[in-house]
Design a protein around this motif. Structure first.
Motif, PDB file in Angstrom:
ATOM      1  N   GLY A 131       0.799  -1.218   0.000  1.00 14.94           N
ATOM      2  CA  GLY A 131       0.000   0.000   0.000  1.00 14.94           C
ATOM      3  C   GLY A 131       0.835   1.273   0.000  1.00 14.94           C
ATOM      4  O   GLY A 131       1.827   1.395  -0.721  1.00 14.94           O
ATOM      5  N   TRP A 132       0.447   2.209   0.872  1.00 19.30           N
ATOM      6  CA  TRP A 132       1.081   3.526   0.902  1.00 19.30           C
ATOM      7  C   TRP A 132       2.388   3.538   1.671  1.00 19.30           C
ATOM      8  O   TRP A 132       3.016   4.599   1.819  1.00 19.30           O
ATOM      9  CB  TRP A 132       0.109   4.543   1.493  1.00 19.30           C
ATOM     10  CG  TRP A 132      -0.975   4.920   0.526  1.00 19.30           C
ATOM     11  CD1 TRP A 132      -2.212   4.357   0.415  1.00 19.30           C
ATOM     12  CD2 TRP A 132      -0.897   5.921  -0.497  1.00 19.30           C
ATOM     13  NE1 TRP A 132      -2.922   4.944  -0.601  1.00 19.30           N
ATOM     14  CE2 TRP A 132      -2.134   5.918  -1.178  1.00 19.30           C
ATOM     15  CE3 TRP A 132       0.092   6.826  -0.888  1.00 19.30           C
ATOM     16  CZ2 TRP A 132      -2.418   6.778  -2.230  1.00 19.30           C
ATOM     17  CZ3 TRP A 132      -0.177   7.692  -1.946  1.00 19.30           C
ATOM     18  CH2 TRP A 132      -1.420   7.663  -2.596  1.00 19.30           C
ATOM     19  N   LYS A 133       2.827   2.410   2.140  1.00 12.89           N
ATOM     20  CA  LYS A 133       4.119   2.375   2.852  1.00 12.89           C
ATOM     21  C   LYS A 133       5.284   2.644   1.904  1.00 12.89           C
ATOM     22  O   LYS A 133       6.306   3.192   2.329  1.00 12.89           O
ATOM     23  CB  LYS A 133       4.298   1.016   3.551  1.00 12.89           C
ATOM     24  CG  LYS A 133       3.383   0.817   4.757  1.00 12.89           C
ATOM     25  CD  LYS A 133       3.784  -0.376   5.589  1.00 12.89           C
ATOM     26  CE  LYS A 133       3.340  -1.689   4.986  1.00 12.89           C
ATOM     27  NZ  LYS A 133       1.905  -1.918   5.086  1.00 12.89           N
ATOM     28  N   LEU A 134       5.141   2.282   0.631  1.00 14.16           N
ATOM     29  CA  LEU A 134       6.238   2.524  -0.308  1.00 14.16           C
ATOM     30  C   LEU A 134       6.418   4.014  -0.596  1.00 14.16           C
ATOM     31  O   LEU A 134       7.559   4.513  -0.542  1.00 14.16           O
ATOM     32  CB  LEU A 134       6.013   1.734  -1.595  1.00 14.16           C
ATOM     33  CG  LEU A 134       7.138   1.797  -2.642  1.00 14.16           C
ATOM     34  CD1 LEU A 134       8.477   1.426  -2.027  1.00 14.16           C
ATOM     35  CD2 LEU A 134       6.822   0.877  -3.827  1.00 14.16           C
ATOM     36  N   PRO A 135       5.358   4.793  -0.891  1.00 15.33           N
ATOM     37  CA  PRO A 135       5.568   6.251  -1.022  1.00 15.33           C
ATOM     38  C   PRO A 135       6.090   6.895   0.260  1.00 15.33           C
ATOM     39  O   PRO A 135       6.893   7.830   0.202  1.00 15.33           O
ATOM     40  CB  PRO A 135       4.164   6.772  -1.379  1.00 15.33           C
ATOM     41  CG  PRO A 135       3.461   5.612  -1.983  1.00 15.33           C
ATOM     42  CD  PRO A 135       3.991   4.404  -1.269  1.00 15.33           C
ATOM     43  N   LEU A 136       5.643   6.403   1.417  1.00 11.28           N
ATOM     44  CA  LEU A 136       6.159   6.928   2.684  1.00 11.28           C
ATOM     45  C   LEU A 136       7.649   6.657   2.808  1.00 11.28           C
ATOM     46  O   LEU A 136       8.419   7.525   3.250  1.00 11.28           O
ATOM     47  CB  LEU A 136       5.402   6.295   3.854  1.00 11.28           C
ATOM     48  CG  LEU A 136       5.890   6.673   5.265  1.00 11.28           C
ATOM     49  CD1 LEU A 136       5.798   8.179   5.486  1.00 11.28           C
ATOM     50  CD2 LEU A 136       5.100   5.909   6.326  1.00 11.28           C
ATOM     51  N   LEU A 137       8.078   5.474   2.414  1.00  9.43           N
ATOM     52  CA  LEU A 137       9.505   5.141   2.441  1.00  9.43           C
ATOM     53  C   LEU A 137      10.289   6.064   1.525  1.00  9.43           C
ATOM     54  O   LEU A 137      11.379   6.535   1.883  1.00  9.43           O
ATOM     55  CB  LEU A 137       9.701   3.679   2.035  1.00  9.43           C
ATOM     56  CG  LEU A 137      11.146   3.197   1.908  1.00  9.43           C
ATOM     57  CD1 LEU A 137      11.866   3.304   3.247  1.00  9.43           C
ATOM     58  CD2 LEU A 137      11.188   1.758   1.399  1.00  9.43           C
TER      59      LEU A 137
END
Length: 281
Positions: free
Chosen positions: A90-96
Motif C-alpha cells: 500500500g502507501w508504505k512505499l511512497p512513505l519510504l
C-alpha cells in the motif's frame, strides 16, 4: 462483454493514484541520489568522516536498489504485483520514498542528527515492507527480482546506514581527532550488533536472506578500506575480522539456497532415480 475480459478490480487504472505515487516517489529518490553525486557540494568527500564511514564506492549500492524499485513499480501493474505491492504494501512505499528523500537531503546539508532520525524511521517502514513481502510466498522469478531482492537489499543497507548516521551525529571527526577509548568501544559494539543482524538474516529461513547479508558484508569491507591501519589499527583490524566473519553468513545463505533448490528438484521428481531414468549415473 469487456474487451480484455477483466473486471474493474484487475484494471491497470485501479488504485491509479497509489501506482503513480509509487513511480513518482521512486524517480524522485533516484534523482536525489544522482544529485548527491553530481552536485557541487561533493558530499561524498566533503562531509564528516568518522571511524565508521565506509569508502565512497560502497554507496553505489543505491543505484542498484533504485533500479530494482523501478522494476517493482512496473511489476505493480501485473496481477501478482497488484496483490502484493498495492493491496499488501500500500502507501508504505511512497512513505519510504519520502523518508529516504528527507534522509538524503539532511545528509547532503550535513544535518546529521536530522538524518539519523529520518533513517531510523525509514528503516522501520522498510522493515514493515520487508515483512509484508516475506509473509507472501514467492511464486516466480519476478517475485524474487522485484519483491524480495530490492527490499532485502534496502533493509540490509539501511540498517548499516543507521550506524553510520549515529557516528556522524555523535561521533568524533576521524580526520582531526584520534580514536579514544569510547570511540573504539562504540565501533566494536556496532560491529557486534551488525553481526547479530547478519546472523538473523542468515537464519531467517531455510535459504536465509542472501541479499541482506551481502549488503552488510559489502558495507563492512568498505569500512575496512576507508579506515586504514595508519589512522586506527584497532578500528581497521576489528572491522576486518568482523567483515571476514560476515562471509560465513553469506556462505550459510548460499548453502541454504542449494539445499532449497535440491529439495525443490526432488519434489518435482528430479531426484536421483529420475536422473538414472534419464541416463544419469
Amino acid at each position: 462483454m469487456r474487451l480484455f475480459g477483466g473486471g474493474n478490480q484487475n484494471s491497470w487504472t485501479h488504485h491509479l493514484i497509489l501506482k503513480v505515487a509509487n513511480i513518482i516517489g521512486a524517480i524522485f529518490v533516484m534523482g536525489g541520489n544522482v544529485y548527491t553525486v553530481i552536485s557541487p557540494w561533493d558530499v561524498y568527500y566533503s562531509g564528516k568522516e568518522t571511524y565508521f564511514t565506509p569508502a565512497s564506492w560502497s554507496f553505489f549500492v543505491w543505484p542498484l536498489i533504485h533500479m530494482l524499485i523501478l522494476g517493482t513499480c512496473i511489476y505493480q501493474f501485473s496481477g501478482r504485483g497488484k496483490e502484493v505491492i498495492i493491496e499488501r504494501i500500500g502507501w508504505k512505499l511512497p512513505l519510504l520514498d519520502f523518508l529516504n528523500a528527507m534522509y538524503i537531503y539532511s545528509w547532503t546539508i550535513q544535518e546529521y542528527r536530522y538524518g539519523l532520525v529520518f533513517i531510523i524511521f525509514a528503516v522501520s517502514v522498510v522493515a514493515q515492507i520487508y515483512n509484508d513481502v516475506k509473509e507472501r510466498q514467492l511464486r516466480n522469478f519476478c517475485d524474487e527480482v522485484f519483491l524480495h531482492l530490492p527490499f532485502s537489499l534496502y533493509h540490509g543497507w539501511t540498517v548499516c546506514l543507521i550506524f553510520m548516521s549515529a557516528f556522524e551525529a555523535f561521533g568524533v571527526n576521524a580526520l582531526t581527532e584520534p580514536a579514544d577509548v569510547w570511540t573504539k568501544v562504540a565501533v566494536f559494539g556496532s560491529l557486534a550488533l551488525l553481526q547479530v543482524v547478519d546472523f538473523s538474516y542468515a537464519y531467517s529461513a531455510i535459504e536465509g536472506d542472501l541479499p541482506a547479508c551481502l549488503a552488510i558484508t559489502w558495507y563492512l569491507f568498505a569500512v575496512v578500506v576507508q579506515q586504514s591501519p595508519e589512522r586506527s589499527p584497532f578500528v581497521h583490524y576489528s572491522t576486518l575480522g568482523f567483515a571476514i566473519f560476515s562471509l560465513c553468513w553469506v556462505m550459510r545463505c548460499l548453502i541454504g539456497l542449494e539445499l532449497k533448490y535440491r529439495g525443490r528438484r526432488n519434489r518435482l521428481g528430479f531426484g536421483e532415480e529420475t536422473s538414472r531414468l534419464l541416463g544419469g549415473h
